[in-house]
Design an enzyme around this catalytic site. Structure first.
Site, PDB file in Angstrom:
ATOM      1  N   SER A  64      -5.374 -10.590  -3.365  1.00  0.00           N
ATOM      2  CA  SER A  64      -4.347 -11.535  -3.824  1.00  0.00           C
ATOM      3  C   SER A  64      -4.068 -11.323  -5.302  1.00  0.00           C
ATOM      4  O   SER A  64      -3.899 -12.271  -6.057  1.00  0.00           O
ATOM      5  CB  SER A  64      -4.782 -12.985  -3.589  1.00  0.00           C
ATOM      6  N   TYR A  99      -0.049  -3.900  -5.572  1.00  0.00           N
ATOM      7  CA  TYR A  99      -0.444  -5.264  -5.273  1.00  0.00           C
ATOM      8  C   TYR A  99      -1.305  -5.222  -4.025  1.00  0.00           C
ATOM      9  O   TYR A  99      -0.913  -4.691  -2.997  1.00  0.00           O
ATOM     10  CB  TYR A  99       0.768  -6.167  -5.045  1.00  0.00           C
ATOM     11  N   CYS A 100      -2.507  -5.770  -4.122  1.00  0.00           N
ATOM     12  CA  CYS A 100      -3.444  -5.749  -3.003  1.00  0.00           C
ATOM     13  C   CYS A 100      -3.462  -7.129  -2.345  1.00  0.00           C
ATOM     14  O   CYS A 100      -3.898  -8.101  -2.967  1.00  0.00           O
ATOM     15  CB  CYS A 100      -4.837  -5.374  -3.496  1.00  0.00           C
ATOM     16  N   PRO A 101      -3.002  -7.238  -1.097  1.00  0.00           N
ATOM     17  CA  PRO A 101      -3.006  -8.556  -0.450  1.00  0.00           C
ATOM     18  C   PRO A 101      -4.415  -9.081  -0.173  1.00  0.00           C
ATOM     19  O   PRO A 101      -4.615 -10.290  -0.088  1.00  0.00           O
ATOM     20  CB  PRO A 101      -2.237  -8.317   0.848  1.00  0.00           C
TER      21      PRO A 101
END
Length: 118
Positions: free
Chosen positions: A87, A82-84
């Site tokens: 998003s 999951y890449c912040p």
């Protein structure tokens, strides 16, 4: 060159942001009896029983490298992470755009460093 790399990084970032990472098809919900050809391709098995992996949250059998993403509240095909900054999860359909964004951004930083150093 710097503006071109910035534009290409922006396009790749946007595509990674708006592209769905991929979900398990509803055909996998039926189980190994209904779709034996699909589950036969799944190599990952439970260690304890040797049965195909099953997601109790979505009530679907899981193909290889599919994992449940808590922020998206669903399984993602070929989930990387999951890449912040995006998003979004990096998965099957947006992995290419994530890698392109990293390449373009790194190339731009290196080109900018060369311009400043000379």
């Amino acid at each position: 060159v710097l503006h071109l790399l910035l534009a290409m990084a922006g396009v790749a970032y946007h595509q990674g942001l708006v592209t769905d990472p991929g979900a398990i098809p509803d055909v996998w919900r039926a189980g190994p009896e209904a779709a034996p050809a699909l589950v036969a391709h799944a190599r990952e098995r439970k260690r304890s029983t040797g049965a195909p992996r099953f997601c109790h949250k979505e009530q679907k059998f899981k193909p290889d490298r599919a994992h449940y993403c808590v922020p998206l509240k669903r399984n993602v095909l070929r989930m990387d992470h999951y890449c912040p900054w995006l998003s979004n999860c990096v998965g099957h359909y947006n992995h290419k755009f994530f890698v392109l964004f990293l390449v373009y951004a790194t190339s731009r930083a290196y080109a900018l460093l060369l311009c400043v150093a000379s």
